[in-house]
Design an enzyme around this catalytic site. Structure first.
Site, short mmCIF file in Angstrom:
data_model
loop_
_atom_site.label_atom_id
_atom_site.label_comp_id
_atom_site.label_asym_id
_atom_site.label_seq_id
_atom_site.Cartn_x
_atom_site.Cartn_y
_atom_site.Cartn_z
N GLU A 58 1.02 -6.86 0.01
CA GLU A 58 -0.47 -6.50 0.47
C GLU A 58 -1.32 -7.03 -0.55
O GLU A 58 -2.51 -7.62 -0.20
CB GLU A 58 -0.55 -5.07 0.96
CG GLU A 58 0.40 -4.76 2.15
CD GLU A 58 0.50 -3.45 2.42
OE1 GLU A 58 -0.09 -2.93 3.45
OE2 GLU A 58 1.54 -2.90 1.81
N ARG A 84 -8.79 -2.74 -0.42
CA ARG A 84 -8.23 -2.54 1.00
C ARG A 84 -9.02 -1.32 1.57
O ARG A 84 -9.32 -0.43 1.01
CB ARG A 84 -6.95 -1.79 0.86
CG ARG A 84 -6.11 -1.59 1.95
CD ARG A 84 -4.94 -0.70 1.69
NE ARG A 84 -4.16 -0.28 3.00
CZ ARG A 84 -3.84 0.98 2.97
NH1 ARG A 84 -3.68 1.90 2.01
NH2 ARG A 84 -3.27 1.50 4.13
#
Ligand code: AMP
Length: 402
Positions: free
Chosen positions: A388, A95
């Site tokens: 996510e 990320r």
């Protein structure tokens, strides 16, 4: 196919090893207080399953490299292990918060990509430098494993200039890249796609407003699967009221307060990011504490809650106007998924827009995607747990053609 997802902060990182064949989480955890006298490591084997086992270690981790090598050891060790060897990891998904205008989609990481992520650091000084560090460390520890960067900003790259430009001198955009970037993009994209699926709709022709409400909160307007506007801006400080962040305020408050109090820019920035929002108004920033205080008649907690609902309701109205027609309103993240009082408070008075919540459905607690609107509500109101890590793993596989 096993994908390792890594999310690095300045003194911590989260990790999750996913088996994408059945989308199960093999292990997940967190290393915190890296660089401090005493750090901590949490490692959960088969989290969320009946056979979940949790291991913790309290010891110093000098840097991200020492924390990550310990996690890599645990992945293959007799008691904690979930894989036979590190070579089973097909790819690493990282990320990365800020991809600027350079990265409008996830990308395989090489020296050039890493350099660009590093150069974007002025736009995300707290986030991009630790990501760079985490990527370098994991690439050293897993030299044969391809790595992919998945950006928080990429889902918002589809916004038109009329939505992403600020009405300040154009040179500020050209010279200093001042524009709306938006954040939480991986989450907004994931729940928007899931909403279409839940309603058996194609993304084309499907309009949805997504509300990611957690410690940080943001709202997005999504048309045809593409973001057309979002509430966060150049930084994650903009938009709705949050746990410790102010969200939108009159920018003239800053020079005014500087003049009145002598506070400097750094102090004012810290006030808006760390001492504002719920914390600033009522002294608490966890929604559960705020509800408990409201029950006891705490007027400031009541005010803070009303302000929060009001600020989100305004964005829903604004994005309704941006989209013209809305098929679904989605709630996700810590508050959005768990807090029926917040969902009810936000939707109060929106019946005129075709948004009507069913109180009984809203009160049900569940980890599943679910409908909470009344039968006949023109807009379907959904609660969709965000994920996510899965979204990052999916992007990683897509980029690598796995
Ligand atoms: P996130 O940033 O998505 O992890 O969300 C964290 C926030 O969600 C916490 O600070 C709480 O304010 C809120 N939250 C988590 N669980 C609950 C709950 N059961 N009820 C109300 N709020 C919750």
């Amino acid at each position: 196919m096993k994908i390792l997802v890594i999310n690095c902060g300045s003194s911590s990182f989260k990790y999750q090893l996913l088996n994408m064949d059945d989308r199960s989480v093999l292990c997940s955890g967190l290393v915190e207080r890296i660089g401090a006298d005493m750090g901590s490591l949490t490692y959960k084997k088969a989290p969320g399953s009946d056979v979940e086992r949790k291991f913790t270690e309290q010891r110093p981790f000098a840097d991200h490299a020492s924390g990550m090598s310990r996690v890599m050891e645990m992945l293959c060790a007799p008691e904690t292990g979930v894989i036979g060897s590190l070579s089973e990891i097909a790819a690493c998904g990282h990320r990365v918060v800020q991809g600027g205008e350079e990265f409008t989609s996830s990308v395989r990481i090489d020296a050039h990509v890493l350099d660009v992520i590093r150069k974007l650091s002025p736009l995300a000084p707290l986030h991009n430098p630790p990501s760079v560090q985490g990527i370098e460390v994991s690439m050293n520890l897993l030299p044969n494993c391809p790595s992919v960067a998945v950006f928080d900003t990429e889902f918002h790259a589809s916004m038109p200039p009329s939505a992403f430009m600020y009405p300040i001198p154009y040179a500020m955009y050209e010279e200093h890249r001042v524009r709306r970037y938006g954040f939480h993009g991986t989450s907004h994209g994931y729940v928007a796609r899931k909403a279409a699926k839940v309603m058996s709709r194609q993304e084309t022709g499907f309009n949805v407003i997504t509300c990611h409400l957690g410690n940080g909160s943001s709202i997005s307007a999504v048309r045809d699967g593409k973001c057309v506007d979002t509430s966060m801006g150049l930084t994650p400080l903009a938009g709705v009221m949050m746990g410790t962040r102010s969200g939108d305020v009159d920018p003239a408050i800053l020079p005014y307060l500087a003049g009145q109090t002598g506070m400097g820019m750094a102090e004012l920035d810290s006030m808006l990011n760390r001492q504002s929002g719920f914390l600033g108004v009522c002294g608490m920033n966890d929604m559960r504490d705020i509800h408990a205080a409201r029950e006891k008649g705490d007027a400031k907690a009541e005010l803070a809650f009303a302000m929060f609902c009001h600020s989100i309701r305004k964005y829903i109205g604004a994005y309704y106007a941006v989209l013209g027609r809305v098929d679904a309103l989605v709630f996700t993240a810590g508050i959005g998924e768990n807090d029926d009082l917040a969902r009810a408070g936000i939707c109060e008075g929106l019946e005129g827009l075709g948004i009507t919540i069913d109180p009984a459905r809203n009160a049900i607690r569940s980890g599943e995607a679910r409908k909470i609107s009344q039968q006949g509500s023109r807009v379907r109101v959904l609660v969709i747990p965000t994920n996510e890590e899965i979204a990052i793993a999916e992007s990683t596989m897509k980029v690598l053609g796995l």
